[in-house]
Motif scaffolding. Structure first.
Motif, PDB file in Angstrom:
ATOM      1  N   TYR A 174       9.334 -13.293   4.595  1.00 15.84           N
ATOM      2  CA  TYR A 174       9.514 -12.083   4.049  1.00 15.84           C
ATOM      3  C   TYR A 174       8.540 -11.036   4.786  1.00 15.84           C
ATOM      4  O   TYR A 174       7.442 -11.402   5.232  1.00 15.84           O
ATOM      5  N   ALA A 175       9.028  -9.835   4.814  1.00 11.29           N
ATOM      6  CA  ALA A 175       8.208  -8.630   5.101  1.00 11.29           C
ATOM      7  C   ALA A 175       8.273  -7.270   4.292  1.00 11.29           C
ATOM      8  O   ALA A 175       9.535  -7.226   3.908  1.00 11.29           O
ATOM      9  N   LEU A 176       7.371  -6.872   4.115  1.00  8.28           N
ATOM     10  CA  LEU A 176       7.535  -5.559   3.130  1.00  8.28           C
ATOM     11  C   LEU A 176       7.056  -4.213   3.813  1.00  8.28           C
ATOM     12  O   LEU A 176       5.930  -4.241   4.643  1.00  8.28           O
ATOM     13  N   SER A 177       7.698  -3.259   3.839  1.00  9.62           N
ATOM     14  CA  SER A 177       7.414  -1.865   4.409  1.00  9.62           C
ATOM     15  C   SER A 177       7.646  -0.853   3.560  1.00  9.62           C
ATOM     16  O   SER A 177       8.699  -0.629   3.073  1.00  9.62           O
ATOM     17  N   PRO A 178       6.730  -0.066   3.229  1.00 13.13           N
ATOM     18  CA  PRO A 178       5.358  -0.115   3.413  1.00 13.13           C
ATOM     19  C   PRO A 178       4.727  -1.460   2.634  1.00 13.13           C
ATOM     20  O   PRO A 178       5.404  -1.819   1.919  1.00 13.13           O
ATOM     21  N   ALA A 179       3.456  -1.793   2.903  1.00  9.70           N
ATOM     22  CA  ALA A 179       2.637  -2.703   2.028  1.00  9.70           C
ATOM     23  C   ALA A 179       1.894  -2.059   0.901  1.00  9.70           C
ATOM     24  O   ALA A 179       1.539  -3.124   0.170  1.00  9.70           O
ATOM     25  N   SER A 180       1.775  -0.903   0.837  1.00 12.34           N
ATOM     26  CA  SER A 180       1.101  -0.297  -0.383  1.00 12.34           C
ATOM     27  C   SER A 180       1.527   1.120  -0.488  1.00 12.34           C
ATOM     28  O   SER A 180       2.138   1.758   0.089  1.00 12.34           O
ATOM     29  N   ALA A 181       1.136   1.980  -1.685  1.00 10.75           N
ATOM     30  CA  ALA A 181       1.296   3.177  -2.153  1.00 10.75           C
ATOM     31  C   ALA A 181       0.334   3.616  -3.069  1.00 10.75           C
ATOM     32  O   ALA A 181      -0.396   2.961  -3.723  1.00 10.75           O
ATOM     33  N   GLU A 182      -0.032   5.008  -2.967  1.00  9.13           N
ATOM     34  CA  GLU A 182      -0.915   5.543  -3.837  1.00  9.13           C
ATOM     35  C   GLU A 182      -0.451   6.824  -4.502  1.00  9.13           C
ATOM     36  O   GLU A 182       0.395   7.573  -4.058  1.00  9.13           O
ATOM     37  N   PHE A 183      -0.886   6.935  -5.698  1.00  4.19           N
ATOM     38  CA  PHE A 183      -0.265   8.071  -6.618  1.00  4.19           C
ATOM     39  C   PHE A 183      -1.393   8.638  -7.055  1.00  4.19           C
ATOM     40  O   PHE A 183      -2.621   8.277  -7.706  1.00  4.19           O
ATOM     41  N   SER A 184      -1.135   9.891  -7.690  1.00  3.38           N
ATOM     42  CA  SER A 184      -2.295  10.629  -8.492  1.00  3.38           C
ATOM     43  C   SER A 184      -1.958  10.383 -10.071  1.00  3.38           C
ATOM     44  O   SER A 184      -1.200   8.990 -10.363  1.00  3.38           O
ATOM     45  N   LYS A 185      -2.622  10.740 -10.971  1.00  4.51           N
ATOM     46  CA  LYS A 185      -2.488  10.328 -12.261  1.00  4.51           C
ATOM     47  C   LYS A 185      -1.331  10.438 -12.968  1.00  4.51           C
ATOM     48  O   LYS A 185      -0.919   9.971 -14.092  1.00  4.51           O
ATOM     49  N   ASP A 186      -0.408  11.372 -12.467  1.00  2.00           N
ATOM     50  CA  ASP A 186       0.908  11.768 -12.975  1.00  2.00           C
ATOM     51  C   ASP A 186       1.975  10.465 -12.812  1.00  2.00           C
ATOM     52  O   ASP A 186       1.676   9.377 -11.808  1.00  2.00           O
ATOM     53  N   ALA A 187       2.918  10.649 -13.655  1.00  3.88           N
ATOM     54  CA  ALA A 187       4.019   9.557 -13.690  1.00  3.88           C
ATOM     55  C   ALA A 187       4.665   9.762 -12.374  1.00  3.88           C
ATOM     56  O   ALA A 187       4.853  10.689 -11.924  1.00  3.88           O
ATOM     57  N   ALA A 188       5.334   8.648 -11.661  1.00  3.27           N
ATOM     58  CA  ALA A 188       5.743   8.831 -10.388  1.00  3.27           C
ATOM     59  C   ALA A 188       6.617   7.508 -10.205  1.00  3.27           C
ATOM     60  O   ALA A 188       6.694   6.492 -11.003  1.00  3.27           O
TER      61      ALA A 188
END
Length: 396
Positions: free
Chosen positions: A127-141
């Motif tokens: 298995y492979a994931l793309s992308p492997a991570s994510a960043e968000f601000s304080k708001d819902a997303a």
């Protein structure tokens, strides 16, 4: 000469018999029955797991009939199931879904054609994931990431935090995962993950830098009666806001520890108190200009009186008595009979013996004995809580 004619006659007679035996019903010659010697080629054939088609050449004299039969249901004869003389048998083999090699045969006019099909190699699910991570601000997303895997490899996406919600959770082979994050109302950043098979997708969300820690404590006053026990108070604040708690007296304990983060419960324990009423505070503190909040614990107690403060005896000794009067403060802790104060009468010298069983509760007398005195005058004491009865005895 005569003998020569006889021999010639016998010879022609014999030829007639032989010629007569070769004639048919109509006097003509008879055809010989053919000998059916059947051969096939090839004798064996091997297929991959994907299957395919094959054929067998049949060699036989004209007029020799033959049939072809398969030993397994997965072998299908597509042409030449029967014939006469030379011919061809065609067949097909489907894909092999199993991992084991399988073998079958075609029987053609008594001859055997053996076919072998390889098993399918086990699928390695990488298995492979793309992308492997994510960043968000304080708001819902919300967001998505791709999953790459062989077509027959299943997977499920699972979040390890309630604020990171997976909205599409499973698939087979290539696919995608959708997710959402709730608003972060705390000042601290937070991180959570979504697991897919042996892979991890990491989500980081910033804290609310504008958030201010607000605190409240309830209740802030307790008034337990004399027996020991425990009470609880609640601290309400944001999840990342810290606070401490401490006691101002040894009789007030904190079984749950001296600090916390976010909303929580403070457990306060206290010991028995049958002496004077007492109070102390639990100090809840946080890093703000308001410092914190005190929780006051006012525990009920008891007041005592004795009917006699001193008693005198002759040198011969004897027995004596006095009354103990008690009262709970507040008197609501004394029950309807006002007998909840517990006390003990003790002597400080060996020649005064308290004979009433101890401890006692409520209003009760104390009886005691004084031993004979063979020496000089002497003095002893019987103590009941904070009250003292002085016992004097004359000399011999």
């Amino acid at each position: 000469m005569y003998r020569r004619f006889i021999k010639i006659g016998v010879l022609f007679g014999t030829l007639g018999i032989v010629l007569g035996s070769c004639g048919g019903d109509d006097g003509g010659p008879t055809e010989p029955t053919p000998v059916c010697s059947i051969a096939i080629s090839p004798g064996t054939l091997t297929f991959t797991a994907e299957g395919g088609v094959g054929s067998v050449t049949v060699t036989a004299p004209a007029g020799c009939s033959w049939t072809a039969t398969a030993s397994a249901t997965w072998i299908t004869i597509t042409a030449g199931a029967s014939g006469s003389g030379a011919g061809t048998v065609s067949y097909s083999v489907p894909s092999n879904a199993g991992s084991s090699t399988r073998t079958g045969t075609l029987t053609i006019g008594g001859q055997t054609h053996t076919l072998t099909q390889e098993g399918r190699a086990p699928t390695v699910c990488a298995y492979a994931l793309s992308p492997a991570s994510a960043e968000f601000s304080k708001d819902a997303a919300s967001g998505t990431f791709a999953v790459s895997a062989p077509s027959d490899c299943p997977w499920t996406a699972v979040s390890n935090a309630p604020w990171l919600v997976v909205t599409s959770a499973s698939g087979m082979g290539d696919g995608s995962v959708s997710y959402s994050v709730t608003r972060n109302s705390d000042v601290a950043d937070r991180t959570a993950t979504i697991g897919v098979a042996d892979r991890t997708f990491t989500v980081k969300q910033s804290g609310d830098v504008a958030a201010v820690c607000t605190y409240s404590v309830a209740p802030v006053e307790f008034a337990p009666c004399m027996p020991g026990g425990s009470v609880t108070a609640s601290v309400t604040t944001q999840a990342s806001c810290s606070w401490t708690v401490a006691s101002s007296a040894s009789w007030l304990g904190l079984p749950g520890g001296g600090s916390g983060t976010g909303s929580g419960v403070i457990t306060i324990s206290f010991s028995d108190n049958y002496d004077a009423p007492r109070d102390a505070i639990i100090m809840v503190r946080w890093p703000t200009p308001t410092a914190g909040q005190n929780i006051r614990v006012s525990q009920a107690g008891c007041t005592y009186a004795v009917s006699r403060s001193s008693i005198s005896f002759a040198s011969s000794g004897g027995s004596g008595t006095f009354d103990v009067i008690q009262q709970s403060v507040p008197n609501t802790c004394g029950s309807a009979t006002q007998d909840r104060c517990v006390w003990t009468a003790t002597s400080n010298v060996s020649w005064i013996t308290v004979t009433t069983s101890m401890p006692r509760a409520g209003d009760n007398p104390v009886t005691f004995t004084v031993a004979p005195n063979s020496g000089p005058a002497r003095e002893g004491r019987i103590t009941v809580r904070d009250k003292v009865v002085v016992i004097t005895q004359a000399a011999q």
